[in-house]
Design a protein around this motif. Structure first.
Motif, PDB file in Angstrom:
ATOM      1  N   THR A 124      29.599  12.708 -17.568  1.00  0.00           N
ATOM      2  CA  THR A 124      28.953  13.734 -18.244  1.00  0.00           C
ATOM      3  C   THR A 124      29.739  14.782 -18.299  1.00  0.00           C
ATOM      4  OG1 THR A 124      28.361  14.583 -15.980  1.00  0.00           O
ATOM      5  CG2 THR A 124      26.656  12.905 -16.859  1.00  0.00           C
ATOM      6  N   PRO A 125      29.436  16.138 -19.031  1.00  0.00           N
ATOM      7  CA  PRO A 125      30.460  17.070 -19.067  1.00  0.00           C
ATOM      8  C   PRO A 125      30.674  17.542 -17.656  1.00  0.00           C
ATOM      9  CG  PRO A 125      28.932  16.998 -20.960  1.00  0.00           C
ATOM     10  CD  PRO A 125      28.585  15.940 -20.008  1.00  0.00           C
ATOM     11  N   ALA A 126      29.510  17.469 -16.848  1.00  0.00           N
ATOM     12  CA  ALA A 126      29.754  17.967 -15.444  1.00  0.00           C
ATOM     13  C   ALA A 126      30.678  17.540 -14.719  1.00  0.00           C
ATOM     14  CB  ALA A 126      28.250  18.072 -14.850  1.00  0.00           C
ATOM     15  N   MET A 127      30.988  16.025 -14.816  1.00  0.00           N
ATOM     16  CA  MET A 127      31.649  15.434 -14.099  1.00  0.00           C
ATOM     17  C   MET A 127      33.001  15.780 -14.458  1.00  0.00           C
ATOM     18  SD  MET A 127      29.525  11.677 -14.328  1.00  0.00           S
ATOM     19  CE  MET A 127      31.052  10.836 -13.249  1.00  0.00           C
ATOM     20  N   CYS A 128      33.390  15.869 -15.818  1.00  0.00           N
ATOM     21  CA  CYS A 128      34.760  16.339 -16.214  1.00  0.00           C
ATOM     22  C   CYS A 128      35.291  17.645 -15.941  1.00  0.00           C
ATOM     23  CB  CYS A 128      34.461  16.227 -17.873  1.00  0.00           C
ATOM     24  SG  CYS A 128      34.395  14.717 -18.732  1.00  0.00           S
ATOM     25  N   GLN A 129      34.063  18.617 -15.749  1.00  0.00           N
ATOM     26  CA  GLN A 129      34.320  20.097 -15.256  1.00  0.00           C
ATOM     27  C   GLN A 129      34.762  19.961 -13.858  1.00  0.00           C
ATOM     28  OE1 GLN A 129      34.509  22.620 -17.015  1.00  0.00           O
ATOM     29  NE2 GLN A 129      33.060  22.477 -18.754  1.00  0.00           N
ATOM     30  N   ASP A 130      34.064  19.090 -12.975  1.00  0.00           N
ATOM     31  CA  ASP A 130      34.511  18.851 -11.560  1.00  0.00           C
ATOM     32  C   ASP A 130      35.880  18.438 -11.417  1.00  0.00           C
ATOM     33  OD1 ASP A 130      31.988  20.023 -10.924  1.00  0.00           O
ATOM     34  OD2 ASP A 130      31.167  17.941 -10.455  1.00  0.00           O
ATOM     35  N   ALA A 132      38.481  18.793 -13.604  1.00  0.00           N
ATOM     36  CA  ALA A 132      39.301  19.913 -13.984  1.00  0.00           C
ATOM     37  C   ALA A 132      39.360  20.828 -13.052  1.00  0.00           C
ATOM     38  CB  ALA A 132      38.527  20.267 -15.427  1.00  0.00           C
ATOM     39  N   GLY A 133      38.398  21.196 -12.141  1.00  0.00           N
ATOM     40  CA  GLY A 133      38.219  22.296 -11.321  1.00  0.00           C
ATOM     41  C   GLY A 133      39.322  21.829 -10.225  1.00  0.00           C
ATOM     42  N   SER A 138      46.273  21.605  -8.606  1.00  0.00           N
ATOM     43  CA  SER A 138      47.437  20.978  -7.985  1.00  0.00           C
ATOM     44  C   SER A 138      48.273  20.489  -8.931  1.00  0.00           C
ATOM     45  CB  SER A 138      46.803  19.602  -7.331  1.00  0.00           C
ATOM     46  OG  SER A 138      46.381  18.702  -8.742  1.00  0.00           O
ATOM     47  N   THR A 139      48.422  21.204 -10.194  1.00  0.00           N
ATOM     48  CA  THR A 139      49.167  20.945 -10.798  1.00  0.00           C
ATOM     49  C   THR A 139      49.704  21.966 -11.990  1.00  0.00           C
ATOM     50  OG1 THR A 139      49.916  19.262 -12.692  1.00  0.00           O
ATOM     51  CG2 THR A 139      47.810  20.121 -13.085  1.00  0.00           C
ATOM     52  N   SER A 140      50.608  22.067 -12.760  1.00  0.00           N
ATOM     53  CA  SER A 140      51.021  23.097 -13.682  1.00  0.00           C
ATOM     54  C   SER A 140      50.108  23.018 -14.741  1.00  0.00           C
ATOM     55  CB  SER A 140      52.347  22.898 -14.383  1.00  0.00           C
ATOM     56  OG  SER A 140      52.510  21.735 -15.163  1.00  0.00           O
ATOM     57  N   ALA A 141      50.131  24.175 -15.521  1.00  0.00           N
ATOM     58  CA  ALA A 141      49.194  24.344 -16.675  1.00  0.00           C
ATOM     59  C   ALA A 141      49.409  23.577 -17.792  1.00  0.00           C
ATOM     60  CB  ALA A 141      49.195  25.701 -17.099  1.00  0.00           C
TER      61      ALA A 141
END
Length: 367
Positions: A124-130, A132-133, A138-141
């Protein structure tokens, strides 16, 4: 007892069945597995037309993906395999670019444990958002943005195969990369000279060669891989230019040969290299090593300098050139940029404080 009515009743049309509810279904194979697909109609004439559409759709997918039909339960791991295979077979991409995308895919999978085994349709979109957060912390932009891009590509593959209808990663926002504070990271000319001395004076077998390579990067602005491919024959002493050809098979990053002028520091370095080697074949590499990060790190600690990378020497070259009065479009051309200086202006528009103070003294509001 009366026999139970059949759930599916075959029609005279091959692969067309009627359910006990009255709705027509197509009996098809997806990913090698038999499956029922509802045609969403109880009218025979409409069902025949819908059946033909469904069969044509599956045939098109099979032709598009070389018989790699995947069931609607396609996992992200399966989509990843297909996408990475497409990248690997893309002749327009250089080997370094393909290697980079494999690294991004590995980072993506490690940052989302279990993702590869998850069905694409269940994400789901919410899982993708989690995800991403967590990953953004922990990484560069730049790595984060490329991982988001690749994740979206995985879902696009699953959509092409009919595993889902939408891309849940489209709602994940990209990050704006922070501008690099090169002014505080790069060494002054005086500190740079001490640093080079420490590299050359380390007493190692390749200390002098490492010093040659580091100075060469700093005095020409060429990329690490490009410098490794420069031969003595690429030095045009008549025009006082170095011909940068890049990898023999893949060329430079933008596939264009360019000429970098030989400045005074580089001219002196070339003379020292030739003097140490004596008579040597023209095709011999200008630099005997193509990597010197450990030597650079040890010397930086010794002289109290911040750690810099091979690519930072490219920044050092551009900064010194701009501070010396060379216009940005010219520096951009030497670096091999094709944007007329837009990226160089964005990257090197900072200049050094000492250069800014010197420039400010030239400003006058007197009549």
């Amino acid at each position: 007892m009366k026999p139970k009515p059949k759930t599916w009743t075959p029609t005279k049309v091959q692969q067309l069945y009627r359910h006990s509810s009255g709705t027509f279904y197509a009996r098809m194979k997806v990913g090698g597995k038999p499956t029922w697909r509802s045609l969403k109609t109880d009218l025979l004439s409409v069902a025949k037309a819908e059946l033909e559409k469904a069969l044509n759709s599956e045939t098109a997918r099979e032709e598009m993906h070389g018989n790699e039909l995947v069931s609607p339960r396609m996992t992200i791991g399966e989509a990843k395999t297909i996408r990475l295979k497409e990248i690997e077979n893309d002749a327009s991409l250089k080997s370094g670019t393909r290697h980079y995308w494999r690294q991004v895919a590995t980072s993506l999978s490690r940052s989302w444990p279990g993702m590869d085994d998850m069905e694409a349709r269940k994400i789901t979109p919410a899982m993708c958002q989690d995800w991403a957060g967590r990953f953004a912390k922990s990484t560069s932009a730049t790595r984060y943005n490329n991982a988001v891009s690749l994740l979206r590509q995985f879902f696009e593959v699953s959509m092409k195969h009919g595993a889902r209808a939408t891309n849940p990663a489209l709602q994940v926002k990209r990050l704006k990369p922070r501008s690099k504070d090169l002014a505080s990271k790069l060494p002054t000319k005086e500190l740079f000279a001490k640093w080079i001395g420490a590299i050359r004076g380390a007493g190692g077998r390749f200390s002098q060669d490492a010093g040659d390579f580091v100075e060469g990067l700093a005095y020409t602005g060429v990329r690490k891989g490009e410098a490794a491919c420069i031969s003595l024959a690429d030095i045009d002493e008549v025009r006082e230019e170095i011909i940068v050809r890049g990898d023999p098979d893949e060329g430079t990053k933008n596939s264009q040969i360019r000429r970098v002028p030989i400045n005074a520091a580089m001219k002196e370095l070339i003379a020292k290299i030739k003097a140490r080697r004596g008579a040597e074949e023209l095709k011999a590499p200008l630099f005997r090593v193509n990597e010197a990060q450990k030597s650079m790190d040890h010397a930086a600690k010794k002289v109290g300098m911040k750690r810099i990378t091979h690519h930072d020497l490219r920044h050092y070259f551009a900064t010194i050139c701009i501070e010396s009065g060379v216009d940005v479009p010219t520096v951009s051309k030497w670096l091999g940029h094709l944007d007329g200086g837009a990226l160089a202006m964005k990257t090197y528009g900072h200049l050094r404080n000492e250069h800014s103070r010197a420039a400010a003294k030239k400003v006058s509001f007197a009549a």
